[in-house]
Design an enzyme around this catalytic site. Structure first.
Site: not given
Ligand code: NAD
Ligand code: ZN
Length: 380
Positions: A48-50, A70-71, A100, A103, A106, A114, A118, A178, A373
């Site tokens: 994942c991108h994270t 994490h996935e 948990c 809390c 939860c 959580c 969290r 994820c 993915r």
């Molecule tokens: P990814 O890299 O596969 O997709 C991101 C897309 O955004 C890409 O296609 C990229 O070209 C595009 N992009 C980047 N900057 C841009 C802009 N300014 N305007 C338009 N498009 C733009 O990533 P992903 O795995 O799909 O994850 C996406 C985001 O979600 C990441 O920041 C990730 O860390 C986050 N995320 C958050 C959570 C959460 O729970 N909040 C969970 C998982 C991932």
């Molecule tokens: Zn909790």
């Protein structure tokens, strides 16, 4: 009881020794699970991108050596003291944010934040003793998001482990741990578009495409996909996207372009990029009076969100969510059931697959914007 219970396990893990450098498959040692911990064998994991952000560690606090990931999907190998809800052999999805069960969060219907478990990207250790369970020749190796799934075996807190139907194919349902749940939940649980409404989704990676899929499931009339990468647009059609906007094709802010396309703004916007500019655009492109924008992307450490307060006074709403507001242990097993009943398609998210020995290729695919993915097969 498995034959390895209570013992240190030697296994292969992909270790990130330095920011941005290819991962190295190493033999590491994994201690037995402590109280409230679960040790599991990982069968499939995805990138994942994270993971990439924290591996690059550009706008983040660097913490190395570290095992990312994490996935994933796996099978419980052994459990620590006090774990009653899981046993060896159970099929599970480790989740980066926990539940948990005790809390105030939860106990709240509204929150999945959580108190104890969290998401914490800065923590590289497990909660029980503030130490790592992974090491190599005595050197501790940091955990990531309490999951560290780029390893044949890993340990997580029981509150971060969802028990799922053992008949579910782990190479498919692992993406629910994820990205797919995050995007789908951001739309269905947080943005909550009404039938026929227009939804803009910023970023068409796995998370954004899952947000589009959520919009499609909610019966959105029009789904506008926004991405800087035009290659994403073809793929996105499979996820119900009807219109595309590439901010690079316009010499004015993308929020103005979208407002013009939609007679004043979209009803809902979901940001899935991690770019703070896109976050601002996503908020400013929703219609005044009722528009709701939801932030999902993980920003850099020093990013700031700037908008004129009048945008709020004009009755636009800004929200954010982790993991699509799903409670990991309560809600994820039923998402797996939806897949089993064919109400949810996961195959279309999975564009690549590599053996564990070639895990660095998964990073290349994501960095080049080629994959949605990429599944990493641990036994290969
Ligand atoms: P990814 O890299 O596969 O997709 C991101 C897309 O955004 C890409 O296609 C990229 O070209 C595009 N992009 C980047 N900057 C841009 C802009 N300014 N305007 C338009 N498009 C733009 O990533 P992903 O795995 O799909 O994850 C996406 C985001 O979600 C990441 O920041 C990730 O860390 C986050 N995320 C958050 C959570 C959460 O729970 N909040 C969970 C998982 C991932
Ligand atoms: Zn909790």
């Amino acid at each position: 009881m498995s034959s390895t219970a209570g013992q240190v396990i030697k296994c292969k893990a992909a270790v990130a020794w330095e920011a941005g450098k290819p991962l190295v498959i190493e033999e590491v040692e994994l201690a037995p699970p402590q109280a409230n911990e679960v040790r599991m064998k990982i069968l499939f994991t995805a990138l994942c991108h994270t993971d990439v952000y924290f591996w690059e560690a550009k706008g983040q606090t660097p913490m190395f050596p570290r095992i990312f990931g994490h996935e994933a999907g796996g099978i419980v190998e052994s459990v620590g003291e006090g774990v009653t809800e899981l046993k060896p052999g159970d099929h599970v999805l480790p989740i980066f944010t926990g539940e948990c069960g005790k809390c105030s969060h939860c106990n709240s219907e509204e929150s999945n934040m959580c108190d104890t478990l969290r998401i914490n990207t800065e923590r590289g250790v497990l909660l029980n003793d503030g130490k790592t369970r992974f090491s190599k020749n005595g050197q501790p190796i940091y955990h990531f998001l309490g999951t560290s799934t780029f390893s044949e075996y890993t340990i997580a807190h029981v509150g971060c482990v969802a028990k799922i139907n053992p008949a579910a194919p782990l190479d498919k349902v692992c993406v629910l741990s994820c990205g797919v749940s995050t995007g789908m939940g951001a739309t269905l649980n947080v943005a909550k578009p009404k039938k026929g409404q227009t939804v803009a989704v910023f970023g068409l990676g796995a998370v954004g495409l899952a947000a589009c899929e959520g919009a499609r499931m909610a019966g959105a009339g029009k789904i506008i996909g926004v991405d800087l990468n035009p290659d994403r647009f073809n793929e996105a059609k499979k996820f119900g996207v009807t219109d595309f906007v590439n901010p690079k094709d316009h010499d004015k802010p993308v929020q103005e372009v979208i407002a013009e396309m939609t007679n004043g703004g979209v009803d809902r916007a979901v940001e899935c990029t991690g770019s703070f500019q896109a976050m601002i655009s996503a908020f400013e492109c929703v219609h005044d009076g009722w528009g709701v924008a939801v932030l999902v992307g993980v920003p850099n450490k020093d990013d700031a969100f700037k908008t004129h307060p009048l945008n709020f006074l004009n009755e636009r709403t800004l929200k954010g969510t982790f993991f699509g507001n799903y409670k990991p242990r309560t809600d994820i097993p039923s998402q797996v059931e939806k897949y089993m009943k064919k109400e949810l398609q996961l195959e279309k998210f999975i564009t690549h697959s590599v053996p564990f020995s070639e895990i660095n290729k998964a990073f290349d695919y994501m960095l080049k914007g080629e994959s949605i993915r990429c599944i990493i097969r641990m036994d290969a």
